[in-house]
Design an enzyme around this catalytic site. Structure first.
Site, PDB file in Angstrom:
ATOM      1  N   TRP A   1       0.772  -1.150   0.141  1.00  0.00           N
ATOM      2  CA  TRP A   1      -0.177  -0.377  -0.117  1.00  0.00           C
ATOM      3  C   TRP A   1       0.673   1.287  -0.177  1.00  0.00           C
ATOM      4  O   TRP A   1       0.745   2.292   0.256  1.00  0.00           O
ATOM      5  CB  TRP A   1      -1.397  -0.009   1.646  1.00  0.00           C
ATOM      6  CG  TRP A   1      -1.651  -0.972   1.171  1.00  0.00           C
ATOM      7  CD1 TRP A   1      -3.303  -0.516   0.481  1.00  0.00           C
ATOM      8  CD2 TRP A   1      -1.954  -2.245   1.282  1.00  0.00           C
ATOM      9  NE1 TRP A   1      -3.998  -1.798   0.607  1.00  0.00           N
ATOM     10  CE2 TRP A   1      -3.635  -2.471   0.945  1.00  0.00           C
ATOM     11  CE3 TRP A   1      -1.119  -3.405   1.423  1.00  0.00           C
ATOM     12  CZ2 TRP A   1      -3.504  -3.828   1.305  1.00  0.00           C
ATOM     13  CZ3 TRP A   1      -1.539  -4.467   2.030  1.00  0.00           C
ATOM     14  CH2 TRP A   1      -2.795  -5.207   2.084  1.00  0.00           C
TER      15      TRP A   1
ATOM     16  N   CYS B   1      -6.733  -4.702  -1.688  1.00  0.00           N
ATOM     17  CA  CYS B   1      -7.633  -5.443  -1.586  1.00  0.00           C
ATOM     18  C   CYS B   1      -8.469  -6.191  -2.485  1.00  0.00           C
ATOM     19  O   CYS B   1      -8.725  -7.263  -2.417  1.00  0.00           O
ATOM     20  CB  CYS B   1      -8.467  -5.067  -0.597  1.00  0.00           C
ATOM     21  SG  CYS B   1      -9.158  -3.462  -1.165  1.00  0.00           S
TER      22      CYS B   1
ATOM     23  N   HIS C   1     -13.421  -0.779   1.030  1.00  0.00           N
ATOM     24  CA  HIS C   1     -12.785  -2.434   1.216  1.00  0.00           C
ATOM     25  C   HIS C   1     -13.674  -3.139   0.589  1.00  0.00           C
ATOM     26  O   HIS C   1     -14.600  -3.036   0.346  1.00  0.00           O
ATOM     27  CB  HIS C   1     -12.314  -2.574   2.631  1.00  0.00           C
ATOM     28  CG  HIS C   1     -11.259  -3.923   3.538  1.00  0.00           C
ATOM     29  ND1 HIS C   1      -9.938  -3.810   2.426  1.00  0.00           N
ATOM     30  CD2 HIS C   1     -12.312  -4.197   3.298  1.00  0.00           C
ATOM     31  CE1 HIS C   1      -9.690  -5.330   2.796  1.00  0.00           C
ATOM     32  NE2 HIS C   1     -10.839  -5.661   3.763  1.00  0.00           N
TER      33      HIS C   1
ATOM     34  N   ASP D   1     -12.584 -12.598   4.133  1.00  0.00           N
ATOM     35  CA  ASP D   1     -11.395 -11.299   3.334  1.00  0.00           C
ATOM     36  C   ASP D   1      -9.814 -12.324   3.282  1.00  0.00           C
ATOM     37  O   ASP D   1      -9.533 -12.065   5.091  1.00  0.00           O
ATOM     38  CB  ASP D   1     -11.174 -10.317   4.758  1.00  0.00           C
ATOM     39  CG  ASP D   1     -10.704  -9.020   3.939  1.00  0.00           C
ATOM     40  OD1 ASP D   1     -10.363  -9.381   3.354  1.00  0.00           O
ATOM     41  OD2 ASP D   1     -11.072  -7.946   5.022  1.00  0.00           O
TER      42      ASP D   1
ATOM     43  N   TYR E   1     -20.091 -45.800  42.274  1.00  0.00           N
ATOM     44  CA  TYR E   1     -19.050 -45.706  40.914  1.00  0.00           C
ATOM     45  C   TYR E   1     -19.721 -46.778  40.143  1.00  0.00           C
ATOM     46  O   TYR E   1     -19.210 -44.983  38.522  1.00  0.00           O
ATOM     47  CB  TYR E   1     -17.420 -46.380  41.639  1.00  0.00           C
ATOM     48  CG  TYR E   1     -17.793 -48.021  41.325  1.00  0.00           C
ATOM     49  CD1 TYR E   1     -17.637 -48.575  39.763  1.00  0.00           C
ATOM     50  CD2 TYR E   1     -18.357 -48.386  41.794  1.00  0.00           C
ATOM     51  CE1 TYR E   1     -17.792 -49.429  39.521  1.00  0.00           C
ATOM     52  CE2 TYR E   1     -17.999 -50.286  41.629  1.00  0.00           C
ATOM     53  CZ  TYR E   1     -17.493 -50.476  40.012  1.00  0.00           C
ATOM     54  OH  TYR E   1     -17.407 -51.614  40.137  1.00  0.00           O
TER      55      TYR E   1
END
Length: 648
Positions: free
Chosen positions: A228, A261, A318, A341, A500
């Site tokens: 970017w 993106c 975006h 994404d 038990y």
């Protein structure tokens, strides 16, 4: 119709590709979709080669299946049926795969009384046309758009000036399907446990999450490197017009420079559609990046009005993808579109990936559901707060907005190049009562998740530190209200002796109350267990089962907690003392290996100690164990031991 065309339409490969909607692949190979029969013709000639299995075929993982040729097909599992040609030279097989089979490349083998003949390979994909497949999509027009369409529009710009950019997904171009399968084989989960990974490829949730991680290269040899900043090498993200060149370049030389993106999302869409998962590219305008997971975007300024960099941010737009599938892990309510994404923003479970998150979970603020719902919820519905940092270090709010995040969420319209606004699928209308209620619920769920808790009423049992048989002690049932409103419940807490083997005995105590629990608070109900009550009820196993139940009749909400406790035994201390006379005997006595002694103690009162001394002569040298067994009319089978070493 020409003779060539007529012959082509009799070709099983052609017929299979048409019925399985794979004819666009344009390759002379068998590519089919799961849960649907396909046909092959066997020419009965001798000399077939023995079959050599591919990597990791295992029946336990459903990556290897064996089925007989029957006279009918069954779509719940793998099966086959056969039809013989009257000439006896050919055999037509119709093979049905399971709608839950792992996707990938399969080898088909014919076993004739132990002689195995390879029939070749076929590639199995997800099937949006099969009602029993997890990616089944009812509408044919939507299947044409979200599985078969190779061209689309990706929207960029600002919410006031939205512009569509054409993109060539190209999922049926030559070689693309093999590259998509290679992406799955390159993922770290396959490398660490190939068998488990291949078996998990039956699940589109799993495959989508893997793709979310593998489209970026942050943790692995994924497809794209993000950039970017200033770009001085590689390809600028804005220059790409399709996924094909990117995928071919990755297959040849590894991670491709560069993507942003919309490129990440477009490639993810290509791979998803190639594998048979319905997928669409989605653009969110005014997209929040919530770095501290508090659902609030905090814009920080100094006293001169200058923006302080770092922390949260809001992107003009975006882009991500939605994939269509069921969510059996969440419940039928959350089936449908799932957001994932592939752009590397934050880690999830230690990896740069995001999703799949149900759109319905995002819209309803169900932030405790898998996967990454809080982050995506914030992207479309975070509040914005403007803060000034004073010289004193104090932050003062001077502005904010509840409407600037998540605007004009867009995707391509089915069957046309027009933009479709799908904001309503992600959130309620801005400023509406429902939208604020969901945001408040999301904040509530977010706080619970950060504490590792879940919404709703929760019941647990807390035990006393000292639960010695013969003593009186208290145990507690604790009801925690993680709902957003106060709840009133009938509260029951009882104890019962148990063997038990799980057989319940007599009651050891009971307590009850009606409690009102405000949101975020807890209430306790104590139960005192007295020896006078439980002493005659318990068996020699000394087991008591505790059960707590709450009933909210207004909301028809029932909760139960259960715990079985073992009462502690009294301590038996063993001391060994030796005198000179004993030492003499030790030196000359080495005959017997076992010695039994018995001593009657007599009556022992409450909270009293019983002591006794037993004299005996060890009969052999070396390591041994002194065993002590205490028995009485009230306490039975109390045992202890001491490791000793007898020297010559």
């Amino acid at each position: 119709m020409s003779q060539g065309k007529a012959e082509e339409e009799k070709n099983p490969l052609y017929l299979n590709s048409r019925s399985h909607h794979t004819q666009l692949c344009g390759e002379e190979r068998l590519i089919v979709r799961r849960g649907q029969p396909f046909n092959i013709i066997l020419h009965l000639t001798a000399g077939s080669k023995d079959f050599k299995p591919g990597p990791l075929p295992r029946k336990e993982s459903d990556t290897k299946v064996t089925f007989s040729i029957t006279d009918s097909t069954v779509d719940t599992d793998w099966s086959a049926s056969a039809t013989y040609d009257p000439s006896g030279n050919t055999l037509s097989l119709s093979i049905s795969s399971s709608p839950d089979a792992p996707i990938g490349v399969y080898s088909l083998t014919l076993d004739q009384n132990g002689k195995k003949t390879s029939l070749g390979q076929f590639t199995l994909l997800f099937n949006a046309w099969c009602p029993r497949d997890a990616v089944y999509m009812h509408s044919e027009t939507k299947r044409q758009e979200y599985v078969l369409a190779q061209h689309g529009q990706i929207y960029r710009g600002t919410h006031k000036r939205i512009k569509g950019t054409p993109w060539n997904f190209g999922q049926f171009e030559a070689g693309i399907l093999d590259i998509c399968l290679k992406i799955l084989d390159e993922n770290p989960k396959f490398v660490s446990d190939a068998d488990k990974d291949c078996s998990a490829r039956r699940n589109p949730i799993y495959v989508t999450r893997v793709l979310s991680a593998m489209i970026n290269s942050n943790d692995d040899r994924g497809v794209l490197v993000g950039n970017w900043g200033k770009i001085e090498d590689g390809t600028h993200p804005g220059e790409w017009i399709g996924s094909g060149d990117i995928l071919h370049q990755w297959a040849e030389s590894g991670p491709v420079c560069y993507g942003q993106c919309w490129v990440f999302a477009a490639v993810a869409c290509t791979v998803s559609r190639a594998l048979g998962i319905p997928c669409r590219v989605v653009t969110n305008f005014g997209s929040a990046h919530d770095t501290d997971a508090n659902l609030v975007i905090e814009n920080l300024y100094d006293e001169d009005g200058k923006r302080i960099s770092g922390g949260d941010s809001i992107w003009n737009f975006h882009v991500w993808v939605d994939s269509w599938m069921t969510r059996p892990d969440l419940g039928q309510k959350f089936d449908g579109w799932q957001t994932s994404d592939p752009t590397p923003q934050e880690t999830s479970e230690g990896v740069f990936c995001c999703g799949p998150a149900s759109l319905k979970a995002i819209k309803e603020g169900e932030l405790t559901l898998k996967y990454d719902v809080p982050f995506i919820f914030a992207e479309v519905n975070a509040d914005v707060v403007d803060l000034v940092l004073l010289s004193t270090g104090q932050f003062v709010k001077f502005s904010g907005s509840t409407k600037s995040v998540g605007c004009f969420i867009s995707t391509k319209t089915v069957g046309s190049d027009d933009r479709r606004d799908i904001t309503h699928q992600y959130k309620y209308a801005e400023g509406s009562k429902e939208e604020r209620q969901v945001y408040e619920k999301a904040q509530h769920h977010n706080k619970l998740q950060q504490r590792g808790e879940k919404p709703g009423l929760h019941l647990k049992i807390k035990l006393a530190d000292n639960m010695m048989v013969g003593s009186d002690f208290e145990v507690y049932a604790i009801l925690t209200n993680n709902c957003m409103e106060a709840r009133t419940c009938n509260f029951l807490f009882f104890a019962r002796a148990v063997s038990y083997k799980g057989k319940q005995g007599d009651s050891c105590g009971v307590a009850s109350d009606k409690v009102e629990v405000p949101s975020g608070e807890e209430r306790r109900l104590s139960l005192k267990l007295e020896y006078e009550s439980y002493g005659t009820a318990i068996t020699s196993d000394r087991l008591i089962q505790l059960s707590a139940i709450t009933i909210d009749k207004e909301t028809i909400d029932f909760n139960k907690a259960e715990k079985t406790i073992v009462l502690d035994e009294p301590d038996i201390k063993i001391e060994v003392r030796m005198n000179a006379h004993e030492k003499e005997i030790h030196q000359i006595t080495f005959k017997l290996n076992v010695c039994y002694c018995f001593e009657l103690i007599g009556a022992v009162g409450p909270k009293q100690e019983a002591k006794t001394t037993i004299e005996f002569i060890p009969t052999s040298a070396g390591p041994s164990v002194l065993l002590v067994n205490f028995d009485s009319d009230k306490l039975k089978n109390i045992k202890s031991f001491l490791n000793v070493v007898v020297k010559e």
